[in-house]
Design an enzyme around this catalytic site. Structure first.
Site, PDB file in Angstrom:
ATOM      1  N   ILE A 106      32.591  65.986  30.256  1.00 32.73           N
ATOM      2  CA  ILE A 106      31.416  66.566  29.373  1.00 32.73           C
ATOM      3  C   ILE A 106      31.025  68.016  29.626  1.00 32.73           C
ATOM      4  CG2 ILE A 106      30.222  64.334  28.867  1.00 32.73           C
ATOM      5  CD1 ILE A 106      28.317  65.048  31.413  1.00 32.73           C
ATOM      6  N   ASP A 107      32.008  68.815  30.590  1.00 30.82           N
ATOM      7  CA  ASP A 107      31.726  69.945  31.084  1.00 30.82           C
ATOM      8  C   ASP A 107      32.186  71.151  30.155  1.00 30.82           C
ATOM      9  OD1 ASP A 107      34.441  70.181  31.493  1.00 30.82           O
ATOM     10  OD2 ASP A 107      34.427  69.038  33.334  1.00 30.82           O
ATOM     11  N   HIS A 122      32.855  61.306  25.469  1.00 31.44           N
ATOM     12  CA  HIS A 122      31.535  61.086  25.967  1.00 31.44           C
ATOM     13  C   HIS A 122      30.301  62.322  26.085  1.00 31.44           C
ATOM     14  CE1 HIS A 122      33.517  58.476  29.257  1.00 31.44           C
ATOM     15  NE2 HIS A 122      33.363  57.935  28.118  1.00 31.44           N
ATOM     16  N   CYS A 133      12.075  67.494  16.773  1.00 29.35           N
ATOM     17  CA  CYS A 133      12.206  68.349  15.662  1.00 29.35           C
ATOM     18  C   CYS A 133      13.799  68.447  15.289  1.00 29.35           C
ATOM     19  CB  CYS A 133      11.509  69.547  15.573  1.00 29.35           C
ATOM     20  SG  CYS A 133      12.204  70.627  16.771  1.00 29.35           S
ATOM     21  N   ILE A 234      46.800  67.948  39.169  1.00 32.43           N
ATOM     22  CA  ILE A 234      46.942  68.396  37.709  1.00 32.43           C
ATOM     23  C   ILE A 234      47.111  69.843  37.509  1.00 32.43           C
ATOM     24  CG2 ILE A 234      44.939  68.082  36.729  1.00 32.43           C
ATOM     25  CD1 ILE A 234      46.420  66.992  34.391  1.00 32.43           C
TER      26      ILE A 234
HETATM   27 ZN    ZN Z   1      11.486  70.574  18.821  1.00 35.67          ZN
END
Ligand code: ZN
Length: 244
Positions: A106-107, A122, A133, A234
């Site tokens: 997720i980086d 992910h 909002c 790797i």
């Molecule tokens: Zn907001």
């Protein structure tokens, strides 16, 4: 480093043109990002809950302060740089050899390296949304918020990162695009993942090509069906590949 295996990998890359890369935490370790699941000696002094519990939807809703304390300590690494693995994959994509990077990370380091078709199973720390909002925020806005919890500058509500937490479902569109990329690929490189975590194991089965490469330090449980297995880091392996 096993030079014969690197040579074989080079030949396989040279002779294929719809390569897909499927990666996990091990791809980012050479960028200094630790697997958040690695609980070190200090962990229990700092946290009262296991990582999997802190990173659950319920926990985020009930204790956002504690969630974000862990998030800033263990998850988000705004200053990390891509390593040779990320860079080479971006280069392969630009050369028209690689069609997609599917990642469990997720980086955002693949995008930082220049990859465009990145399918993040992910989610990502790069995108963040106000829970009330819906206003969107980039990663820069999330840097060091006052009071430890990032809040919306429009309505004052808590912002949630677009990271798939435990108890949350994966994005249907990402899954669909991953399945399509895998089923159309002629070569699959699996790197930095042991392939034991859902949905990785299941997705790999959509691959129908003739070249499966595993690059992982530990066992993956898929060695039997692989055409090439490399256990070196790797970044060092892909760093040696010449794109042509
Ligand atoms: Zn907001």
């Amino acid at each position: 480093m096993d030079e014969k295996k690197i040579q074989k990998l080079q030949e396989m890359i040279d002779s294929h043109k719809r390569i897909v890369f499927f990666g996990g935490a091990g791809v980012s370790t050479e960028s200094g990002i630790k697997d958040f699941r690695s609980v070190d000696g200090l962990y229990n002094q700092k946290y009262d809950y296991p990582p999997e519990e802190i990173l659950s939807h319920t926990f985020f809703m009930q204790m956002p302060g504690e969630f974000y304390r862990f998030y800033y300590d263990k998850i988000i690494s705004i200053d990390a740089d891509p390593n040779p693995a990320h860079l080479k994959l971006a280069e392969l994509e630009k050369a028209g050899k690689l069609t997609a990077v599917i990642t469990q990370n997720i980086d955002g380091l693949h995008q930082k390296a220049g990859s465009e078709n990145v399918l993040e199973l992910h989610g990502t720390v790069l995108k963040n949304t106000c829970m009330r909002c819906g206003k969107k925020f980039g990663v820069e806005y999330m840097k060091a918020p006052k009071g430890g919890i990032p809040v919306c500058d429009k309505c004052g509500s808590i912002i949630k990162p677009e990271v798939v937490l435990y108890e949350e479902g994966l994005d249907d569109d990402v899954i669909r695009r991953s399945i399509r990329a895998l089923s159309e690929a002629d070569m699959l490189i699996v790197g930095g993942t042991s392939l034991v975590v859902y949905p990785a194991a299941g997705l790999i089965d959509y691959f129908r090509g003739d070249a499966l490469v595993l690059i992982n330090k530990g066992s993956t449980g898929r060695e039997a069906g692989a055409d090439l297995v490399i256990t070196d880091p790797i970044g060092q392996v892909l760093g040696k590949i010449v794109v042509r």
